[in-house]
Design a protein around this motif. Structure first.
Motif, mmCIF file in Angstrom:
data_model
loop_
_atom_site.group_PDB
_atom_site.id
_atom_site.type_symbol
_atom_site.label_atom_id
_atom_site.label_comp_id
_atom_site.label_asym_id
_atom_site.label_seq_id
_atom_site.Cartn_x
_atom_site.Cartn_y
_atom_site.Cartn_z
ATOM 1 N N LYS A 38 -0.163 12.122 62.877
ATOM 2 C CA LYS A 38 -0.787 11.139 61.997
ATOM 3 C C LYS A 38 -2.239 11.526 61.764
ATOM 4 C CE LYS A 38 1.963 7.208 63.652
ATOM 5 N NZ LYS A 38 1.897 5.861 64.282
ATOM 6 N N THR A 40 -5.708 9.775 59.949
ATOM 7 C CA THR A 40 -6.325 8.617 59.295
ATOM 8 C C THR A 40 -7.706 9.034 58.804
ATOM 9 O OG1 THR A 40 -5.152 7.108 60.761
ATOM 10 C CG2 THR A 40 -7.052 6.222 59.567
ATOM 11 N N ARG A 43 -10.510 6.609 52.258
ATOM 12 C CA ARG A 43 -9.809 6.690 50.986
ATOM 13 C C ARG A 43 -10.540 7.656 50.058
ATOM 14 N NH1 ARG A 43 -8.024 1.427 47.398
ATOM 15 N NH2 ARG A 43 -6.842 2.567 45.784
ATOM 16 N N ASP A 71 4.432 10.672 54.712
ATOM 17 C CA ASP A 71 4.482 9.225 54.476
ATOM 18 C C ASP A 71 3.048 8.707 54.462
ATOM 19 O OD1 ASP A 71 5.288 6.612 54.220
ATOM 20 O OD2 ASP A 71 5.586 6.341 56.377
ATOM 21 N N THR A 72 2.650 7.993 53.433
ATOM 22 C CA THR A 72 1.261 7.521 53.270
ATOM 23 C C THR A 72 1.234 6.004 53.308
ATOM 24 O OG1 THR A 72 0.813 9.417 51.847
ATOM 25 C CG2 THR A 72 -0.762 7.597 51.791
ATOM 26 N N THR A 73 0.326 5.442 54.113
ATOM 27 C CA THR A 73 0.139 3.984 54.162
ATOM 28 C C THR A 73 -1.335 3.673 53.980
ATOM 29 O OG1 THR A 73 -0.036 4.056 56.571
ATOM 30 C CG2 THR A 73 2.131 3.575 55.648
ATOM 31 N N LEU A 74 -1.630 2.518 53.397
ATOM 32 C CA LEU A 74 -3.002 2.083 53.129
ATOM 33 C C LEU A 74 -3.372 0.980 54.107
ATOM 34 C CD1 LEU A 74 -5.456 2.322 51.178
ATOM 35 C CD2 LEU A 74 -4.390 0.509 49.813
ATOM 36 N N SER A 75 -4.598 1.025 54.638
ATOM 37 C CA SER A 75 -5.046 0.010 55.594
ATOM 38 C C SER A 75 -5.180 -1.343 54.884
ATOM 39 C CB SER A 75 -6.390 0.413 56.205
ATOM 40 O OG SER A 75 -7.382 0.449 55.193
ATOM 41 N N PHE A 81 -6.701 5.546 54.576
ATOM 42 C CA PHE A 81 -5.328 5.994 54.436
ATOM 43 C C PHE A 81 -4.850 6.590 55.746
ATOM 44 C CE2 PHE A 81 -5.678 6.037 49.754
ATOM 45 C CZ PHE A 81 -4.438 5.526 49.449
ATOM 46 N N THR A 82 -3.557 6.425 56.042
ATOM 47 C CA THR A 82 -2.931 7.098 57.174
ATOM 48 C C THR A 82 -1.769 7.925 56.647
ATOM 49 O OG1 THR A 82 -3.541 5.350 58.737
ATOM 50 C CG2 THR A 82 -1.743 6.843 59.375
ATOM 51 N N LYS A 84 1.423 10.472 57.650
ATOM 52 C CA LYS A 84 2.273 10.760 58.798
ATOM 53 C C LYS A 84 3.364 11.748 58.379
ATOM 54 C CE LYS A 84 5.649 8.142 60.223
ATOM 55 N NZ LYS A 84 6.488 7.078 60.814
#
Length: 355
Positions: A38, A40, A43, A71-75, A81-82, A84
């Motif tokens: 991962k 982080t 942005r 795989d991208t996720t937003l806080s 951004f994280t 993985k």
């Protein structure tokens, strides 16, 4: 060899964190474990994660089998951004392996995870002392499914109806003019026809009746004779008088046959129109005379058996329309039957637990 997959993001600031973890600390030879990395970052940062190809190694003895998509996720605050990615790894040598830390590139600068990762690969225990002790092969496992007779018949019916429906649609889709085979039997030869009629007349009760059936006998006898003359000489003898028949036949036959013909017709007219009396013997004599006349005047060429005439003729409009309606009805009946039989067969399979 390690390549880099590049992902561009858009805005914000913050600290870069690189993490790496293994889902299980030990495996047996050939088993697989999942290594998750991962990253982080703020942005808008440019991030590159390691991109391994199958058979690449993380360290000597540890291979990468495959890797997942990023795989991208937003806080929650939308500022970080994280990213993985999972790596499926394995090893075929028993040992304790240490590799890492895992690295990632953020805005052209390399960052690494904290610490190293350890993986223990255990060997499969093998009894090298009692080598003759081993399990025998497993028996063949029988299938629980048993064909039922009614289910087999239903399946066969579905196939037959399906084939019949295809044939019906092919016939209905063919718009070409249809033809049928017509067999025209040859006409019965004059002597053969007349002889059969005389034989029937011999068995007729009117032949031996004394009085009541006298007139019907002579009607039948002259009808047989006149029909023979019509077929043999091609003139309308049934519609002519006795005198006209005799006048026409004078040009067709000799004196002996003319005398026979005249005697037969004259005797018949006397009984029919003059109420003259006769006997069963005289009636049988007239039948014999008629037979002799036909034998003497018959044409062997006409009596030779001819083959039937076969003609190929087109269907008429009414017959063609009737034929199409019949095929439409057949197709409709088969369609409904096919749906019902298919539903019944599917229910049978469902009842057996097959579907």
């Amino acid at each position: 060899m390690v390549a880099c997959a590049v992902l561009s993001l858009a805005v914000a600031t913050a600290q870069v964190v690189v993490e790496a973890e293994l889902d299980r600390p030990e495996i047996r030879i050939g088993e697989q474990a999942t290594l998750t990395q991962k990253v982080t970052a703020k942005r808008g940062a440019r991030i590159s994660l390691p991109d391994y190809q199958p058979a690449d190694t993380l360290t000597a003895g540890v291979e990468v089998v495959s890797q997942s998509a990023i795989d991208t996720t937003l806080s929650p605050d939308g500022k970080r951004f994280t990213l993985k990615r999972d790596y499926l790894i394995t090893s075929f040598d028993s040992a304790i392996y240490a590799f890492g830390p895992m690295t990632a590139e953020v805005d052209g600068k390399t960052y690494a995870s904290h610490g190293r990762i350890g993986l223990k690969v255990n060997t499969v225990p093998v009894d090298t002392v009692h080598i003759d002790r081993f399990e025998p092969p497993f028996n063949v496992v029988g299938t629980p499914f048993v064909w039922q007779k009614d289910l087999l018949l239903r399946s066969l019916g579905v196939w037959l109806l399906g084939i019949g429906l295809i044939v019906a649609f092919v016939v209905l889709s063919d718009r070409r003019k249809k033809y049928k085979r017509v067999v025209i039997p040859p006409p019965v030869p004059p002597y053969k026809k007349g002889h059969a009629s005389l034989e029937n007349l011999r068995q007729d009760p009117a032949t031996d009746d004394v009085e009541d059936l006298r007139r019907p006998f002579y009607d039948k006898l002259t009808a047989v004779l006149r029909e023979y003359l019509k077929d043999r000489y091609a003139f309308d003898a049934p519609q002519m008088t006795t005198a006209e028949v005799l006048a026409t036949m004078a040009y067709e036959t000799d004196a002996v046959n003319m005398d026979r013909l005249k005697d037969i017709l004259t005797a018949s007219d006397r009984v029919k129109f003059s109420a003259a009396t006769d006997t069963p013997f005289e009636r049988r004599h007239l039948i014999d005379e008629t037979e002799r006349l036909m034998v003497a005047t018959r044409d062997e060429a006409m009596e030779t058996r001819r083959e039937p005439v076969v003609r190929i003729v087109p269907y008429g409009q009414v017959a063609e329309r009737r034929r199409r309606v019949i095929w439409i009805v057949i197709a409709a009946v088969m369609s409904v039957s096919l749906l019902l039989l298919w539903a019944w067969s599917a229910y049978g399979l469902y009842d057996l637990g097959m579907i």
